[in-house]
Design an enzyme around this catalytic site. Structure first.
Site, PDB file in Angstrom:
ATOM      1  N   ASN A  71       0.818  -1.227   0.000  1.00  0.00           N
ATOM      2  CA  ASN A  71       0.000   0.000   0.000  1.00  0.00           C
ATOM      3  C   ASN A  71       0.842   1.262   0.000  1.00  0.00           C
ATOM      4  O   ASN A  71       1.993   1.268   0.435  1.00  0.00           O
ATOM      5  CB  ASN A  71      -0.874   0.075   1.266  1.00  0.00           C
ATOM      6  CG  ASN A  71      -1.958  -0.986   1.303  1.00  0.00           C
ATOM      7  OD1 ASN A  71      -2.303  -1.577   0.280  1.00  0.00           O
ATOM      8  ND2 ASN A  71      -2.490  -1.234   2.486  1.00  0.00           N
ATOM      9  N   GLY A 118       1.207  -1.082   3.913  1.00  0.00           N
ATOM     10  CA  GLY A 118       0.597  -2.363   3.536  1.00  0.00           C
ATOM     11  C   GLY A 118       1.132  -3.419   4.484  1.00  0.00           C
ATOM     12  O   GLY A 118       2.346  -3.525   4.666  1.00  0.00           O
ATOM     13  N   GLY A 136       1.454  -6.599   4.298  1.00  0.00           N
ATOM     14  CA  GLY A 136       2.381  -7.552   3.693  1.00  0.00           C
ATOM     15  C   GLY A 136       3.738  -6.917   3.449  1.00  0.00           C
ATOM     16  O   GLY A 136       4.778  -7.429   3.890  1.00  0.00           O
ATOM     17  N   ALA A 137       3.732  -5.789   2.745  1.00  0.00           N
ATOM     18  CA  ALA A 137       4.993  -5.111   2.423  1.00  0.00           C
ATOM     19  C   ALA A 137       5.730  -4.703   3.698  1.00  0.00           C
ATOM     20  O   ALA A 137       6.957  -4.795   3.774  1.00  0.00           O
ATOM     21  CB  ALA A 137       4.712  -3.888   1.555  1.00  0.00           C
ATOM     22  N   ASN A 138       4.975  -4.260   4.705  1.00  0.00           N
ATOM     23  CA  ASN A 138       5.626  -3.860   5.965  1.00  0.00           C
ATOM     24  C   ASN A 138       6.370  -5.043   6.589  1.00  0.00           C
ATOM     25  O   ASN A 138       7.520  -4.915   7.030  1.00  0.00           O
ATOM     26  CB  ASN A 138       4.578  -3.355   6.975  1.00  0.00           C
ATOM     27  CG  ASN A 138       3.991  -2.012   6.577  1.00  0.00           C
ATOM     28  OD1 ASN A 138       4.485  -1.352   5.685  1.00  0.00           O
ATOM     29  ND2 ASN A 138       2.916  -1.620   7.255  1.00  0.00           N
ATOM     30  N   THR A 142      -0.849 -10.046  20.960  1.00  0.00           N
ATOM     31  CA  THR A 142      -0.216  -8.770  21.302  1.00  0.00           C
ATOM     32  C   THR A 142      -1.249  -7.852  21.971  1.00  0.00           C
ATOM     33  O   THR A 142      -2.441  -7.908  21.662  1.00  0.00           O
ATOM     34  CB  THR A 142       0.381  -8.084  20.047  1.00  0.00           C
ATOM     35  OG1 THR A 142      -0.674  -7.828  19.120  1.00  0.00           O
ATOM     36  CG2 THR A 142       1.432  -8.953  19.399  1.00  0.00           C
ATOM     37  N   ASP A 144       3.487   7.530  16.520  1.00  0.00           N
ATOM     38  CA  ASP A 144       2.635   6.933  15.492  1.00  0.00           C
ATOM     39  C   ASP A 144       2.748   5.406  15.622  1.00  0.00           C
ATOM     40  O   ASP A 144       3.825   4.845  15.411  1.00  0.00           O
ATOM     41  CB  ASP A 144       3.111   7.403  14.104  1.00  0.00           C
ATOM     42  CG  ASP A 144       2.254   6.867  12.962  1.00  0.00           C
ATOM     43  OD1 ASP A 144       1.372   6.034  13.215  1.00  0.00           O
ATOM     44  OD2 ASP A 144       2.502   7.285  11.813  1.00  0.00           O
ATOM     45  N   ASP A 169       3.225  -4.932  12.574  1.00  0.00           N
ATOM     46  CA  ASP A 169       3.988  -5.552  11.488  1.00  0.00           C
ATOM     47  C   ASP A 169       5.460  -5.688  11.874  1.00  0.00           C
ATOM     48  O   ASP A 169       6.113  -6.677  11.538  1.00  0.00           O
ATOM     49  CB  ASP A 169       3.864  -4.707  10.209  1.00  0.00           C
ATOM     50  CG  ASP A 169       2.422  -4.592   9.747  1.00  0.00           C
ATOM     51  OD1 ASP A 169       1.666  -5.570   9.920  1.00  0.00           O
ATOM     52  OD2 ASP A 169       2.036  -3.521   9.239  1.00  0.00           O
ATOM     53  N   GLY A 206       4.978   7.174  10.370  1.00  0.00           N
ATOM     54  CA  GLY A 206       4.872   6.327   9.189  1.00  0.00           C
ATOM     55  C   GLY A 206       5.059   4.858   9.491  1.00  0.00           C
ATOM     56  O   GLY A 206       5.366   4.468  10.623  1.00  0.00           O
TER      57      GLY A 206
HETATM   58  O1  RIB Z   1      -0.379  -2.410   9.690  1.00  0.00           O
HETATM   59  C1  RIB Z   1      -0.248  -1.109   9.210  1.00  0.00           C
HETATM   60  C2  RIB Z   1      -0.665  -1.050   7.762  1.00  0.00           C
HETATM   61  O2  RIB Z   1      -2.041  -1.322   7.663  1.00  0.00           O
HETATM   62  C3  RIB Z   1      -0.488   0.290   7.108  1.00  0.00           C
HETATM   63  O3  RIB Z   1       0.782   0.460   6.562  1.00  0.00           O
HETATM   64  C4  RIB Z   1      -1.617   0.318   6.081  1.00  0.00           C
HETATM   65  O4  RIB Z   1      -1.171   0.266   4.762  1.00  0.00           O
HETATM   66  C5  RIB Z   1      -2.513  -0.858   6.417  1.00  0.00           C
HETATM   67  O5  RIB Z   1      -2.326  -1.896   5.537  1.00  0.00           O
END
Ligand code: RIB
Length: 330
Positions: A16, A44, A46-48, A232, A261, A267, A302
């Site tokens: 995302n 996102g 997954g990407a995270n 968690t 934040d 993730d 972020g």
């Molecule tokens: O877990 C955090 C993520 O959830 C954010 O980066 C956002 O993209 C949502 O997918």
């Protein structure tokens, strides 16, 4: 170039762009509030988790989809910069990259609305295309920001690979939760849920470590023999339980930090925990490391922009709380 001998971790999930409004306080239903600022970040779930795996020293592979807009290449570049192999990410023509509309309040609390975009175009065929690479992995992580059929295909592919003596563990982070996306019971090696997901899955309120331990016990049927569950609890820490080698649940308090934040903290925890476990660390060691990594993440704005590298987490471990067994009262 240095050879990476770290654990092999595949993530099949969302990619995302996060559109983030900082606010004094989160708006109530029907209310309009002024933003204090606006930022774009890579995100996102997954990407995270793939980015964290890369930063923690794993050989990380991302499987998913981006759109053919300006955000797709940006998201992939961000992942590649932290060492994630994106060769199994597909670009979908005529579709936008997934996006998340995020509001972040002054204490770091947030609300997130996810627009699936290209994440909705991930199919079981993408999982099948990744099966060869998956066979060589130590763990495969999946979340619920991709279609239900994809989650099921991941569970089925891993079951098939395991019959053929391959080793990948199925790590399930069912977020954002929907019951219809759950794979069959008895298929998960590591289940990572937050308190809200634990409540959805067990039907019981999870407000403290004792509740989390009780929820973890109720979640054991989702696991393969020897599997583990981690619940968690945000600023209260986390509870882990295994149906095998752990006589009592382990509780780790969270580190006290000034949160800016909290986006991506879950993730960070999941990615760091998996890499540590795959590197042969005990659950206690992995929990301590993952909790410290997540604590660093919440002090920065972020998602991917806030993730620490392994060396930074290691340097911060000195003051980290130790996990303790959580014994049942009475
Ligand atoms: O877990 C955090 C993520 O959830 C954010 O980066 C956002 O993209 C949502 O997918």
């Amino acid at each position: 170039m240095a050879v990476n001998n770290g654990p092999r971790v595949m993530v099949i999930g969302s990619i995302n762009i996060d559109l983030v409004a900082g606010v004094d306080r989160l708006p109530r239903e029907g209310e309009t509030v002024w933003a204090l600022g606006f930022e774009q970040h890579l995100g996102g779930k997954g990407a995270n988790q793939a980015a964290v795996a890369g930063l923690m020293g794993a050989q990380a592979v991302m499987v998913g989809c981006v759109g053919d807009d300006v955000f797709g290449p940006r998201a992939l570049q961000g992942l590649q910069q932290v060492g994630v192999d994106c060769s199994l990410v597909r670009t979908v023509a005529g579709t936008s990259t997934g996006a998340a509309l995020i509001t972040v309040g002054r204490r770091g609390e947030n609300t997130i609305v996810v627009i699936p975009g290209a994440n909705g175009a991930v199919t079981p065929a993408d999982v099948e295309r990744a099966a060869g690479a998956m066979a060589a992995c130590d763990a495969v992580m999946v979340q619920f920001e991709v279609p239900e059929a994809v989650v099921l295909a991941v569970a089925q592919t891993i079951a098939r690979l395991r019959e053929a003596a391959a080793r990948p563990l199925l790590v399930l982070n069912p977020s954002p939760f929907r019951a219809s996306a759950l794979p069959p019971a008895g298929t998960v090696d590591l289940l990572i849920v937050n308190e809200l997901e634990a409540e959805e899955m067990t039907g019981h309120k999870v407000a403290n470590p004792a509740d989390a331990a009780e929820a973890a016990r109720k979640l054991l049927p989702w696991l393969r023999p020897g599997g583990r569950v981690v619940v968690t609890l945000g600023e209260q820490g986390a509870v882990a339980l295994s149906d095998g080698d752990m006589p009592a649940p382990l509780y780790i308090p969270a580190r006290k930090v000034q949160a800016v934040d909290t986006t991506g903290a879950g993730d960070t925890f999941a990615g760091a925990l998996v890499v540590q476990l795959c590197a042969g660390r005990s659950m206690a060691e992995a929990l301590r490391f993952a909790t410290t990594a997540a604590a660093i993440t919440v002090t920065r704005p972020g998602a991917q922009s806030s993730f620490p590298r392994r060396e930074e987490v290691e340097a911060a471990l000195a003051g980290a709380p130790e996990p303790v067994p959580l014994l049942r009262k009475g």
